[in-house]
Design a protein around this motif. Structure first.
Motif, short mmCIF file in Angstrom:
data_model
loop_
_atom_site.label_atom_id
_atom_site.label_comp_id
_atom_site.label_asym_id
_atom_site.label_seq_id
_atom_site.Cartn_x
_atom_site.Cartn_y
_atom_site.Cartn_z
N GLY A 259 0.81 -1.21 0.00
CA GLY A 259 0.00 0.00 0.00
C GLY A 259 0.85 1.26 0.00
O GLY A 259 0.52 2.25 -0.67
N LEU A 260 1.97 1.23 0.73
CA LEU A 260 2.87 2.38 0.74
C LEU A 260 3.48 2.63 -0.64
O LEU A 260 3.71 3.76 -1.03
CB LEU A 260 3.99 2.16 1.78
N VAL A 261 3.75 1.54 -1.36
CA VAL A 261 4.32 1.65 -2.70
C VAL A 261 3.28 2.13 -3.70
O VAL A 261 3.60 2.77 -4.70
CB VAL A 261 4.90 0.29 -3.14
N GLY A 262 2.00 1.83 -3.42
CA GLY A 262 0.94 2.15 -4.37
C GLY A 262 0.51 0.95 -5.18
O GLY A 262 -0.30 1.06 -6.11
N ALA A 263 1.05 -0.24 -4.82
CA ALA A 263 0.63 -1.48 -5.47
C ALA A 263 -0.66 -1.98 -4.81
O ALA A 263 -1.07 -1.49 -3.76
CB ALA A 263 1.74 -2.53 -5.37
N VAL A 264 -1.29 -2.97 -5.42
CA VAL A 264 -2.59 -3.46 -4.96
C VAL A 264 -2.45 -4.89 -4.45
O VAL A 264 -2.24 -5.81 -5.26
CB VAL A 264 -3.63 -3.40 -6.09
N PRO A 265 -2.55 -5.13 -3.14
CA PRO A 265 -2.51 -6.50 -2.63
C PRO A 265 -3.72 -7.29 -3.12
O PRO A 265 -4.83 -6.75 -3.22
CB PRO A 265 -2.55 -6.32 -1.10
N VAL A 266 -3.51 -8.57 -3.40
CA VAL A 266 -4.57 -9.47 -3.85
C VAL A 266 -4.60 -10.66 -2.90
O VAL A 266 -3.58 -11.35 -2.73
CB VAL A 266 -4.34 -9.96 -5.29
N LEU A 267 -5.74 -10.89 -2.25
CA LEU A 267 -5.89 -11.98 -1.28
C LEU A 267 -6.75 -13.08 -1.88
O LEU A 267 -7.89 -12.83 -2.29
CB LEU A 267 -6.52 -11.47 0.02
N ILE A 268 -6.20 -14.30 -1.93
CA ILE A 268 -6.87 -15.45 -2.54
C ILE A 268 -6.76 -16.63 -1.58
O ILE A 268 -5.71 -16.85 -0.98
CB ILE A 268 -6.25 -15.83 -3.89
N GLU A 269 -7.84 -17.40 -1.47
CA GLU A 269 -7.77 -18.64 -0.70
C GLU A 269 -6.80 -19.61 -1.38
O GLU A 269 -6.90 -19.83 -2.60
CB GLU A 269 -9.15 -19.30 -0.63
N PRO A 270 -5.86 -20.20 -0.63
CA PRO A 270 -4.86 -21.10 -1.26
C PRO A 270 -5.44 -22.49 -1.53
O PRO A 270 -5.03 -23.48 -0.94
CB PRO A 270 -3.76 -21.15 -0.20
N ARG A 271 -6.42 -22.55 -2.46
CA ARG A 271 -7.07 -23.83 -2.73
C ARG A 271 -7.22 -24.04 -4.24
O ARG A 271 -6.60 -23.38 -5.04
CB ARG A 271 -8.42 -23.88 -2.01
N ALA A 272 -8.09 -24.95 -4.61
CA ALA A 272 -8.12 -25.46 -5.98
C ALA A 272 -8.38 -24.41 -7.05
O ALA A 272 -7.97 -24.56 -8.20
CB ALA A 272 -9.19 -26.56 -6.09
N GLU A 273 -9.09 -23.33 -6.71
CA GLU A 273 -9.45 -22.34 -7.72
C GLU A 273 -8.38 -21.27 -7.92
O GLU A 273 -8.61 -20.30 -8.64
CB GLU A 273 -10.77 -21.67 -7.33
N VAL A 274 -7.22 -21.42 -7.30
CA VAL A 274 -6.19 -20.36 -7.36
C VAL A 274 -5.81 -20.05 -8.81
O VAL A 274 -5.72 -18.88 -9.20
CB VAL A 274 -4.95 -20.75 -6.55
N GLY A 275 -5.58 -21.07 -9.61
CA GLY A 275 -5.18 -20.85 -10.99
C GLY A 275 -6.19 -20.02 -11.75
O GLY A 275 -5.83 -19.10 -12.50
N ARG A 276 -7.45 -20.31 -11.55
CA ARG A 276 -8.51 -19.57 -12.24
C ARG A 276 -8.56 -18.13 -11.75
O ARG A 276 -8.73 -17.19 -12.53
CB ARG A 276 -9.85 -20.26 -11.98
N CYS A 277 -8.42 -17.95 -10.43
CA CYS A 277 -8.43 -16.60 -9.86
C CYS A 277 -7.27 -15.77 -10.43
O CYS A 277 -7.43 -14.58 -10.76
CB CYS A 277 -8.33 -16.65 -8.35
N LEU A 278 -6.11 -16.39 -10.53
CA LEU A 278 -4.94 -15.65 -11.04
C LEU A 278 -5.07 -15.32 -12.52
O LEU A 278 -4.54 -14.31 -12.98
CB LEU A 278 -3.67 -16.45 -10.78
N ARG A 279 -5.80 -16.15 -13.25
CA ARG A 279 -6.06 -15.80 -14.65
C ARG A 279 -6.93 -14.56 -14.73
O ARG A 279 -6.77 -13.71 -15.61
CB ARG A 279 -6.71 -16.97 -15.38
N ASP A 280 -7.87 -14.43 -13.78
CA ASP A 280 -8.71 -13.23 -13.74
C ASP A 280 -7.89 -11.99 -13.39
O ASP A 280 -8.06 -10.92 -13.98
CB ASP A 280 -9.83 -13.39 -12.69
N VAL A 281 -6.98 -12.14 -12.43
CA VAL A 281 -6.24 -10.99 -11.92
C VAL A 281 -5.07 -10.61 -12.81
O VAL A 281 -4.75 -9.43 -12.96
CB VAL A 281 -5.74 -11.27 -10.48
N ALA A 282 -4.39 -11.61 -13.40
CA ALA A 282 -3.16 -11.37 -14.17
C ALA A 282 -2.17 -10.55 -13.34
O ALA A 282 -1.79 -9.45 -13.71
CB ALA A 282 -3.48 -10.65 -15.48
#
Length: 525
Positions: free
Chosen positions: A77-100
């Motif tokens: 947050g201090l840098v101005g980047a955006v943290p992304v919080l994801i449950e570490p489970r089976a849908e992670v790959g799909r979530c990361l495709r959404d977020v890029a």
């Protein structure tokens, strides 16, 4: 342009000698002061910049360490980047495709998953490891620095409309979606929680859910992160929860019903009381009166027990005290079966959309705590978001009513309606009654068969000490007094319900319905 709002740096400047965070692990604890946390955040911010992290970068943060999650998210947050919080489970790959995401910050185990399963490929350009690990996993990010002065890094107070965080839903009621929080959204959530908790200078907050550790220091309270099993909270050894409450004299306990059940049972079994607790906040699923009664035995008479309603996209929305919850069960207003959620919090507006003749419809909310959009999911935005004169209106997917006193009543998820031949049943209407049967932990209504002609099946999870025959008889007795109880076509005993991974409190009805269908094969078309 929206005016600037207090950012992380501004919210962490007060009380430099106070304790910010206490991490508990297997009978030990590690304390971080507010001043020390600020120094570490500035140190990390400089390290992130050196690694190539820039304003606007999306950075997945995946660690079970409360300190690292908090410090890294604040530093981003201090840098101005955006943290992304994801449950570490089976849908992670799909979530990361959404977020890029541009950046992946995590513990070694998360990076092993990233490498083995291809999470974030080909988007992640900056892998950073929060613990000792082989260099092939990524550059090491030292999250703990020696005591001493650390020069402050460059900080710009954010514009309110700038993205602050992306928090993914658990996926317990569908595909996980990334809820976008702007800085005004986070400020609204902190203001709402402040109004709800009325934190005092000497308060100690026990965070029964890991991301709450992010908010505690920003609320100005000492935050204790117990050793919760984050992959299965209901399997946490209860002494890992009760011990920190007693040792650190926690005054506020914030947790899901599953975690609160562990605390209440341990206290009852060992004759333990929690004299320091002045407030219990239950969230993640409706609080049942039986659990509220058990908690009431463990806390002081003047302690406040609140059931808080909300979702990842809008948290919090409303709250109800246990005394009012009991009263609503014994004397509900005409036509308001289900569970009372209390009145919306200040600044939150609740509406019922597409209501039928009884006032039953979908709960929708507006207010400063509402996420304005899902990340890279225009389909989900089109289905759930609309602009109003009071801000973005979010459809929750929950069914409910508003009574004459302005209180919300919850009837279950819209997607979980059971539609039989000539009738429709809401889950919460049946379950809130059936759960009062003696010897029952909880029940779950599911529909088996083709839509519009489903067989309503009530699955029953008895307490371990309750014989199956007694459990079924107790539920049948309760259903006889319910106006729609006769429509339940089958009762099935299941010793443990499948639940959501985040809170272990929301029932996974799709899996339960599939199990019930197999048990009833031949009885249902």
């Amino acid at each position: 342009m929206t005016a600037t709002v207090p950012g992380i740096a501004a919210r962490l400047t007060d009380g430099p000698d106070a304790v910010a965070l206490v991490e508990c692990r297997r009978g030990t604890s590690r304390t971080t002061g507010r001043g020390e946390l600020v120094r570490r955040c500035h140190h990390l911010a400089r390290a992130l910049r050196e690694a190539g992290v820039r304003p606007g970068h999306k950075a997945v943060v995946m660690t079970r360490d409360a300190h690292d999650l908090t410090a890294v998210s604040y530093a981003l947050g201090l840098v101005g980047a955006v943290p992304v919080l994801i449950e570490p489970r089976a849908e992670v790959g799909r979530c990361l495709r959404d977020v890029a995401p541009d950046v992946f910050v995590g513990e070694p185990l998360a990076h092993l998953g990233r490498r083995a399963l291809g999470w974030g490929r080909p988007h992640v350009r900056i892998p950073l490891v929060t613990g000792p690990a082989p260099l092939l996993l990524g550059r090491r990010l030292a999250t703990r620095v020696p005591a001493g002065d650390v020069p402050a890094s460059r900080v710009r107070e954010p514009d309110g409309d700038e993205p602050a965080l992306i928090a993914f839903t658990s996926g317990s009621t569908g595909r996980p979606k990334g809820a976008e929080y702007r800085h005004t959204t986070l400020a609204g959530q902190l203001d709402a929680l402040t109004a709800l908790m009325a934190p005092r200078p000497d308060d100690v907050l026990l965070a029964g859910f890991l991301p709450v550790a992010l908010l505690g220091p920003l609320l100005g309270v000492t935050t204790v992160a117990p050793a919760v099993n984050h992959l299965a909270p209901a399997r946490t050894p209860p002494e890992e929860l009760v011990g920190p409450i007693l040792e650190h004299r926690a005054s506020i306990v914030l947790a899901s019903p599953a975690v609160l059940t562990l605390i209440a049972r341990h206290c009852a079994r060992h004759g333990v009381t929690l004299p320091s607790v002045r407030q219990v906040l239950s969230f993640g699923a409706p609080l049942r009166v039986r659990l509220a009664d058990a908690l009431r035995e463990a806390v002081p008479d003047d302690a406040e027990i609140l059931s808080v309603y909300g979702a990842t996209e809008c948290l919090p929305v409303s709250a109800i005290a246990d005394h009012d919850l009991r009263a609503s069960r014994t004397a509900p207003p005409a036509g308001h079966a289900g569970t009372c959620l209390g009145r919306p919090l200040p600044g939150i507006r609740a509406r019922i959309l597409d209501a039928d003749a009884t006032g039953l419809g979908e709960i929708a909310v507006t207010g400063p705590t509402v996420s304005p959009a899902y990340h890279a999911r225009p389909d989900a935005d089109a289905a759930t978001k609309s602009d109003t004169g009071h801000g973005v209106l979010h459809r929750t997917g929950d069914l409910g009513r508003l009574d004459d006193e302005g209180r919300l009543w919850f009837l279950g998820r819209k997607a979980h309606l059971v539609t039989g031949t000539g009738f429709t049943l809401t889950t919460e209407d049946i379950e809130a009654a059936a759960d009062t049967a003696p010897g029952i932990r909880r029940t779950a209504l599911v529909g088996v068969g083709t839509a519009v002609c489903q067989l309503p099946v009530l699955c029953v999870e008895p307490l371990p000490s309750t014989p199956r025959a007694a459990a079924l008889a107790a539920v049948r007795t309760v259903l006889k007094d319910h106006p729609d109880g006769h429509r339940v076509g089958a009762l099935l005993i299941r010793t443990a319900f499948p639940t959501d991974p985040r809170h272990n409190s929301k029932i996974d009805r799709m899996r339960l319905a599939g199990w019930a269908a197999k048990r009833l094969r031949g009885r249902v078309r």
